[in-house]
Design an enzyme around this catalytic site. Sequence first.
Site: not given
Length: 269
Positions: A22, A24, A71, A74
């Site tokens: 992942d 961010d 996660g 958006r």
Amino acid sequence: MSSPEPVAVILSRGELDAVLFDLDGVVTRTARVHAAAWKRLFDAYLREHSTDPDRDFQPFTQEDYRRYVDGRPRLEGIRCFLASRGLSLPEGAPDDGPDAETVHGLGARKNAWFLEELEQRGVEVDPAAVALLEQVRAAGLRTAVVTSSRNGAAVLRLGGLEHLFDARVDGVEAGKLGLAGKPAPDTFLEGARRLGSEPARTAVFEDAQAGVRAGHLGGFALVIGVRRSGETGALLRAGADVEVEELSAVRVEGAAPPRPEFHAEGAMP
């Protein structure tokens, strides 16, 4: 200066062919920038649309971020959080601007604020993540970044990280392919497919509960939860095989001949 975290996880070259990261909160610290943009968005919206003006204002919290947003794609994060407060919005259309009172409109507003924050703060890269990626690649393992963010390419470029990944599956790619977002395992499965690796020989690094659940549901060989904040053990309960606070706790064992030239589908430019 604190001492390095003891080794808690070993990535075995004999058992793995690829590793998915992942972005961010794992490789970069831009999760903080995302969280700040989400809080700015939802606090303003909640103040403006309080259904009971006699009740105290209940701001968007870190727990809200972890539970409903972190996660997830958006738009799904917006739907989930609003539903948690008994609110809803019309979907609108993908070309809705940031002033539109729709799910897509709030998404555009959040993204504009995220990019504004990113411009001001820059991309903070975790040095331990870079060191681990270099070890992983030196051992002959293939790497992909799998993120729900639609800004994945920009973050990698600004952070100088593009050379560390063979492939990228981000929110833009997932949208093109119609892939369900985390906690569904679809994007991780696509990342492994692009690297030519079976899930049973692929490890996953995730800091979000939704992403950890995705890795668990995908049947991956090893799901490492990276706890940057929140309650100890929460990622284990979400499905992680092991939980670490820092990537310095991970070591790669086993060497391989020099990496053959590899051209993944959707490879990094």
